[in-house]
Design a protein around this motif. Structure first.
Motif, PDB file in Angstrom:
ATOM      1  N   LYS A   1       0.823  -1.213   0.000  1.00 55.24           N
ATOM      2  CA  LYS A   1       0.000   0.000   0.000  1.00 55.24           C
ATOM      3  C   LYS A   1       0.857   1.263   0.000  1.00 55.24           C
ATOM      4  N   HIS A   2       1.942   1.251   0.781  1.00 52.25           N
ATOM      5  CA  HIS A   2       2.806   2.436   0.812  1.00 52.25           C
ATOM      6  C   HIS A   2       3.486   2.629  -0.544  1.00 52.25           C
ATOM      7  N   GLU A   3       3.940   1.545  -1.152  1.00 47.93           N
ATOM      8  CA  GLU A   3       4.578   1.657  -2.463  1.00 47.93           C
ATOM      9  C   GLU A   3       3.583   2.151  -3.512  1.00 47.93           C
ATOM     10  N   ALA A   4       2.352   1.675  -3.455  1.00 51.71           N
ATOM     11  CA  ALA A   4       1.329   2.119  -4.402  1.00 51.71           C
ATOM     12  C   ALA A   4       1.026   3.595  -4.221  1.00 51.71           C
ATOM     13  N   TRP A   5       0.990   4.034  -2.966  1.00 53.29           N
ATOM     14  CA  TRP A   5       0.734   5.460  -2.690  1.00 53.29           C
ATOM     15  C   TRP A   5       1.845   6.318  -3.288  1.00 53.29           C
ATOM     16  N   GLU A   6       3.079   5.917  -3.114  1.00 49.50           N
ATOM     17  CA  GLU A   6       4.201   6.680  -3.671  1.00 49.50           C
ATOM     18  C   GLU A   6       4.098   6.758  -5.192  1.00 49.50           C
ATOM     19  N   THR A   7       3.747   5.648  -5.822  1.00 51.96           N
ATOM     20  CA  THR A   7       3.609   5.625  -7.284  1.00 51.96           C
ATOM     21  C   THR A   7       2.469   6.522  -7.745  1.00 51.96           C
ATOM     22  N   ALA A   8       1.340   6.456  -7.043  1.00 46.26           N
ATOM     23  CA  ALA A   8       0.181   7.282  -7.414  1.00 46.26           C
ATOM     24  C   ALA A   8       0.505   8.762  -7.302  1.00 46.26           C
ATOM     25  N   VAL A   9       1.209   9.158  -6.237  1.00 49.03           N
ATOM     26  CA  VAL A   9       1.596  10.564  -6.061  1.00 49.03           C
ATOM     27  C   VAL A   9       2.545  10.996  -7.171  1.00 49.03           C
TER      28      VAL A   9
END
Length: 720
Positions: free
Chosen positions: A494-502
């Motif tokens: 989830k944290h990695e996905a958040w970084e990618t989305a940002v």
């Protein structure tokens, strides 16, 4: 989408249109068009209730709340579960009405054509906005499945919404309720497929990606699911965000649903009015809705599987509404079996099975309670059916226009689900109490419209100073909970996905700071950075909600947070703070909370869910109290007409029309023939004593509801 996916969609749409053309030849008059000749048995009644009650937004809504809240997110749709047993009684009411529309019922019960017209106006507004939310939702949810944001240079919604509307118009407008019910049967099967299709393929995908396909089977997918997702996500009544659905909130929403659902215009058809007999009406309505509750359990499990499998997906991190579409694309797409097209057809079925029933019922109201009542009373059956077809077309077109151009669809959806309160009290009270009269009903409708829909907008305009009144700009306390647990693979992803989305948002909107800020706000705060097996700190902040203003409050000058308390229980730290300083209210005024304010009740310490719960009692209870009081202060309606009405409602329906007419004539000749069965002899209360079938069906419905909850709890433990 592949060629086979497109073929699946073409076959589906062609079948729907073909059914409409076939059913058109069976329509001879209004009863055929609006009620299908009242010849539907248990199977079609079941799928009509199931289809009309299941919208395309619901599986995706559960997908989102399941993604964010774990299994407890199922209550975003399962809250309707506790209303279902009451349908065992209301289905009989709709069948005994023997009317084509609920507008006809208001005309008969209160001896007022104008009430029928007013109810028709309500139905048009209600369904145009309600259907617009479904059309908008299906357009948004189709983007991941179709794999395109635009088509032929246009945003996808400008192509998809008119196409769906045109197909609904063809089979619904031409074939009437018969076409709607037969398509609902097919679409109901599609909705069931929608509810279960992703589960086995998702479990196999978990095994393939995170296990050993050579030695592990489909059931091992449950074990992997529990290994990847934190344990608190599998609790039905607790979890990372279970505070969104505490018992008091579920109770309040159940009460709102129960009060309002009975006057939604389609309920006279799907609720039992089109059935052959009372048994078909009851079984169809209750079983159809219980089937939907079972499907809701499937949606929740699918959300958990998607969470375990796709927690690292940046597209979902940016917009959790896309959980369902992304899951279908990623799980079913690689199989190249046409299952992506089937899934899109299933989502379309969920929307279209509701739209056709709504369209036909509303066109019936226009014909029966406006056109025939005021414009052409002597219109032929063929003329009335023709007007109905034109009216149905206008309703769908209107909903499509609203879906494409209206800027705040969700806001209109919230308004639409509360609009039935205008007519809820007159329906419930009028059904069981003969003292309720026409004058009191008009005053109640006016009271509800003014107090709950007009004053919230008008008061701040008339008195702008109230926006800065310190007593009206208070907020609930801000509660911050902090807890520590072991990180799971989903936490890391989830944290990695958040970084990618940002990063993707910053790249896409680098030249538009305002748009970038809005997108980053929708993505939300960063999940904690985690390493599998190591402790992570989870912080959850709730509260700070405005009590009296729909769009919250903003500080005027300096604002600070004052600590109210700090506690720690079982490793969970809780910090309670309140906001201080001058504030200004935004949006409309929440007049519902004025009752608590006048009684000196401080709502600042309640949770967001409790605040939402407390908003509903005044809105639900006050119209009933008002109607009862005013009914005692105003003259009674005509006794002879009331005797005739209640005699009809006590006369059991005979499936044979000729025998049914004979039974009615006997009741009209002697309106007191059923008085020995009244629960309260004499007086104005018109409630019959329940029989064995009444009690048995009600108890069995409650038992099935309990079994569904038990099933969810059991499924959540598989593989743990």
């Amino acid at each position: 989408m592949t060629v086979i996916d497109i073929i699946v969609l073409i076959v589906y749409f062609g079948t729907m249109i073909g059914i409409g053309l076939w059913a058109m030849r069976r329509v001879k008059g209004q009863e055929d068009y609006f009620m299908g000749g009242r010849g539907f048995g248990k199977l079609l009644q079941t799928f009509a209730a199931f289809g009309a009650g299941t919208g395309a937004h619901e599986p995706v809504q559960v997908g989102r709340t399941g993604w964010t809240s774990g299994l407890s997110g199922v209550w975003s749709a399962l809250m309707w579960l506790f209303v279902t047993p009451i349908y065992w009684f209301t289905a009989v009411w709709y069948r005994r009405m023997r009317h084509l529309t609920l507008g006809d019922w208001f005309v008969e019960r209160y001896n007022s054509k104008a009430l029928g017209a007013a109810y028709t106006l309500f139905a048009i507004v209600f369904y145009m906005f309600y259907l617009s939310t479904m059309l908008s939702a299906i357009a948004k949810f189709s983007v991941p499945l179709m794999g395109v944001e635009t088509l032929w240079g246009y945003e996808l919604k400008y192509i998809l919404i008119p196409t769906i509307a045109a197909i609904v118009i063809v089979y619904g407008v031409l074939g009437g309720l018969t076409a709607a019910y037969w398509t609902d049967l097919i679409q109901g099967i599609f909705i069931i497929l929608l509810s279960i299709l992703l589960i086995p393929f998702g479990l196999l995908a978990l095994v393939k990606q995170f296990g050993d396909p050579a030695t592990m089977g489909i059931m091992d997918g449950f074990t992997i699911l529990h290994q990847r997702v934190a344990a608190d996500n599998f609790s039905l009544f607790a979890g990372p965000s279970a505070g969104e659905f505490p018992p008091q909130y579920i109770f309040a929403l159940t009460l709102l649903a129960l009060v309002g659902i009975v006057v939604q215009p389609h309920f006279i058809a799907t609720g039992g009015g089109s059935a052959k007999s009372e048994d078909e009406a009851r079984i169809g309505l209750v079983v159809g809705n219980l089937l939907k509750r079972l499907c809701t359990a499937g949606w929740a499990l699918t959300a958990l599987i998607a969470l375990a499998l796709l927690a690292g997906n940046a597209e979902i991190a940016a917009d959790p509404d896309r959980v369902w579409g992304v899951a279908a694309r990623e799980i079913l797409g690689p199989l190249n079996l046409g299952l992506v097209g089937l899934m899109l057809a299933c989502l379309l079925a969920a929307m279209m099975s509701s739209a056709d029933a709504y369209m036909i019922v509303t066109s019936g109201l226009v014909v029966r309670n406006v056109y025939a009542a005021y414009i052409e009373p002597d219109a032929t059956e063929a003329k009335c059916v023709g007007v109905a077809r034109m009216t149905g077309l206008i309703i769908i077109v209107g909903a499509s226009i609203v879906a494409i151009y209206f800027s705040n669809v969700f806001g209109q959806f919230k308004m639409a689900i509360e609009l039935p309160l205008l007519f809820a009290a007159p329906f419930w009270i009028g059904m069981v109490w003969r003292r309720a009269n026409r004058t009191a009903v008009w005053m109640t409708i006016s009271f509800v419209a003014v107090v709950f829909f007009i004053l919230p907008i008008a008061l701040p305009i008339v008195n702008p100073a109230m926006r800065e009144d310190p007593s009206l700009t208070t907020t609930t306390q801000i509660v911050t909970t902090t807890r520590v647990r072991e990180a799971t693979p989903v936490d890391v992803a989830k944290h990695e996905a958040w970084e990618t989305a940002v990063a993707q948002a910053e790249e896409r909107h680098a030249d538009d700071p305002e748009r970038l800020a809005a997108v980053l706000k929708s993505i939300g705060a960063a999940p904690p950075k985690a390493v599998i097996g190591e402790p992570i700190t989870l912080v959850n902040k709730t509260g700070g909600a405005s009590i009296f203003w729909t769009e919250g409050v903003v500080p005027i000058g300096d604002s600070e947070l004052e600590t109210v308390s700090e506690t720690e229980v079982d490793g969970v730290k809780t910090l309670v703070q309140k906001q201080t300083g001058a504030m200004q209210g935004k949006g409309n005024f929440n007049i519902d909370f004025m009752l608590y304010h006048l009684l000196g009740i401080d709502l600042g310490s309640v949770s967001k869910a409790t605040l939402a719960s407390l908003r509903l009692p005044p809105r639900v209870v006050m119209p009933f109290v008002f109607l009862i009081v005013v009914s005692y202060l105003t003259p009674r309606d005509d006794k002879e007409k009331l005797d005739r009405y209640y005699a009809k409602m006590k006369t059991e329906v005979d499936p044979d029309p000729e025998k049914d007419r004979a039974k009615l004539e006997a009741s009209y000749a002697d309106p007191t023939r059923f008085d020995d069965r009244r629960l309260v002899p004499g007086g104005d209360i018109e409630i019959m004593r329940p029989g064995r079938k009444d009690i048995g069906g009600f108890v069995l419905s409650i038992a099935v509801c309990a079994a569904i909850i038990g099933l969810l709890v059991w499924v959540a433990q598989i593989g743990s």
